[in-house]
Scaffold this active site. Sequence first.
Site, PDB file in Angstrom:
ATOM      1  CB  THR A   1      -2.897 -14.497  22.332  1.00 42.39           C
ATOM      2  OG1 THR A   1      -3.803 -14.274  23.417  1.00 42.39           O
ATOM      3  CG2 THR A   1      -2.937 -15.950  21.939  1.00 42.39           C
ATOM      4  CB  CYS A   2      -2.597  -9.323  22.291  1.00 38.54           C
ATOM      5  SG  CYS A   2      -3.999  -9.763  21.288  1.00 38.54           S
TER       6      CYS A   2
ATOM      7  NE  ARG B   1      -7.267 -16.508  26.003  1.00 28.92           N
ATOM      8  CZ  ARG B   1      -8.225 -16.514  26.922  1.00 28.92           C
ATOM      9  NH1 ARG B   1      -8.075 -17.211  28.025  1.00 28.92           N
ATOM     10  NH2 ARG B   1      -9.354 -15.878  26.713  1.00 28.92           N
TER      11      ARG B   1
ATOM     12  CD  GLN C   1      -6.183 -12.632  15.734  1.00 30.41           C
ATOM     13  OE1 GLN C   1      -6.895 -11.927  16.454  1.00 30.41           O
ATOM     14  NE2 GLN C   1      -5.006 -12.261  15.316  1.00 30.41           N
TER      15      GLN C   1
ATOM     16  CB  ALA D   1      -6.594  12.291   2.121  1.00 30.43           C
TER      17      ALA D   1
END
Lengths: 274, 434
Positions: free
Chosen positions: B62-63, B65, B129, B203
């Site tokens: 994953t990002c 590990r 997650q 905006a």
Amino acid sequence: MKEISQFISYILPLLYLGVIYVYYVLFTGKKKSWISKTTLILGGLLIIHGFEIGLRHAVLKTIPFSTVHDALSFLGFSILFVYMIIELRLKNRGSGIFVLFFAFILEVVSTFNLSWEPETNELLSSPTFAIHAAFTIMGYTAMSLSALYAIMYIIQNHNLKKRNLGKLFMQLPALNYLEKMSIQSAFMGIVLLGIGLLMGHVQAEAIMGEFWPNDVKVIAADIAWALYLIGYIIAQFLRLHGKKMAYLSIAGYFILVVGGFLIANLAETFHEFN
Amino acid sequence: MVDKLNNDIALGVLGISHKTASVEIRELVSLNEEEQKNIIHQVTHDFSVNNIEVDGILILSTCNRTEFYVSADHIDIILPALRQLLVTYKKCPYYNDENITYEKFGFEAARHFFNVICGIDSQIVGEMQITGQVKDCYNFAHHLDATDAVLNKLYNFGMQVKRKVRNETFLSDGTVSVSFAGVELARKIFSDLTDKRILLVGAGKTAELAAVHFLENNVKAINVANRTLSKAEELAEKFGGQSYTLDDLDTALREADIVISATSSDDYVITKSMMSDITRKKYYESIFLIDLAIPRDIDPKIESLNNVYLYNLDDLNGIVEKNLEKRRMEIPSANKIIDEFMLEFQKWVNTNTMASIVSKLKSHLETLSNNEMSRIRKQFPENGYQKEIENYTQNIINKLVRQHMKSLKKNAGDPEKYKQHIELIYNLYEIDKE
């Protein structure tokens, strides 16, 4: 049988305390695993309380609202019953501790003032009395809940304004929901209590030949109900929201219940059964 | 050498995570699906060190590990070889750098897996997650036939631990993102957001990002007010809402229940007098204002108005910090649950090794018995009781084995005693450990 009925009556406040403890633990966020069990525990308490009311009726021939103390116990029971439906519907247990504590006070006052003599008053066996009393109690139940939700609204509003975003904030429902519950309960209370009072007048006419008997408690109850109704109509007309509406609901309840209680205890009235 | 019996279980983990390496390094060592597939194939088919083979492998990339959970006998020999394979495959030296990688063996590796799956080891404690990522990595390896009984059981227990931790602790409760904190607060004011209208004042990217979370909650409308109308129109079109210039801010505010302000204005864009007028026109309905701008866009005096709730960036950051702190305080409760499951996992491993040692013991005793019986047959060829002697010997073997099994089962919950008993059996009967 009478001993069993007495035993359950005296043990009931302790059971209320036990359930309050469960809700307190949830409120403080100590045991997440208890969340799924609250409705079951509350249901158990209601069954025992319902059994106690039924047993008193079987043993002493009293109906749940023939005396002030019986009525208080029944009021506590019905408040809790309505709360359980709300809890099931919304899956929110945050207000439980407030409602339970209120019901517990009613139960304690009731338990230690209950009469254990069999009922003899014939008036109380009249079917119109049962309808009159049942609607009156339901009306008070709705108004009690309206006031409770109004109190919770004020607390939650304070939390949001002062950034007290701790456990109390997390546990209490949303402001909008509290406001809606308070207003809807107040409306239900007006309707139900209105029917209850009307039935009382019908009964008075049937028994005493007078639709509006000259009795301080009856007059006070009618005036208090009318004031509550007027307050509600004005609030709706002015489209009052939020804190102002909450304070109005609490004030209305205070006039209705505390005023009624004082008059019932201090004034001479025919409206006495025990 | 680390073997199944001396180091609890033949499991090891080699990893690099946010705790040991920077994002730049983590990016270099991470593996995409194709690379994972190749590594799994190589490790399970063509990889053997001193005739020791890998029984199973899970790759969690994953990002935050990249970890390799490996099941093999003598795992302490396998992991260095795996490092070498990864260095060659990824053409980067980091897998050999002991300062940024970590290795854990046996039950320590299992505990690490449980910590990871529960979110205890995550950068944001309790984030959910990771559970999905572990699930995906397991399914991926399982699909490639790269998981053995140990990894299957580890995953199985991991999912149970995660469920229990989530149900019984507050480890994953409370929002930990600033923009989502606004949504959470809005829910505490309005409960249901589906009939609520949002107004973005400004905006820019900040307002747009904050609005996305509200959009996910199916709000009724997202309108935009901006100094330059064209920019307001552009963003409003994205959300299917209306656009206003700041000159029409009064009208826009009157139609809003939630206002997110993030302009670059130096002065207050929403003043108290403006808001006071609007609340009166809205019959004092609740209005929630989120000021994400620095310097602030909304006059803080607005706070004194009834039914108006104003939160700025600091307030939202405060909520996130408090929630993170609450989550950290839940770690000991989560660890207690992990301890329970570690014990269960140990019992399962012990039961598994028990079957193996019992079979070895039985076969060893039967060999002894057969040897003795051959001797008896040779010495007393005319003896008519050989069948009976054989039966009695078999009964004694069964009783002995049963007695050991009983004792092993009794000690299954106590790893120390269990290990001692296993050692005793090996030494006493001189059974070969291999």
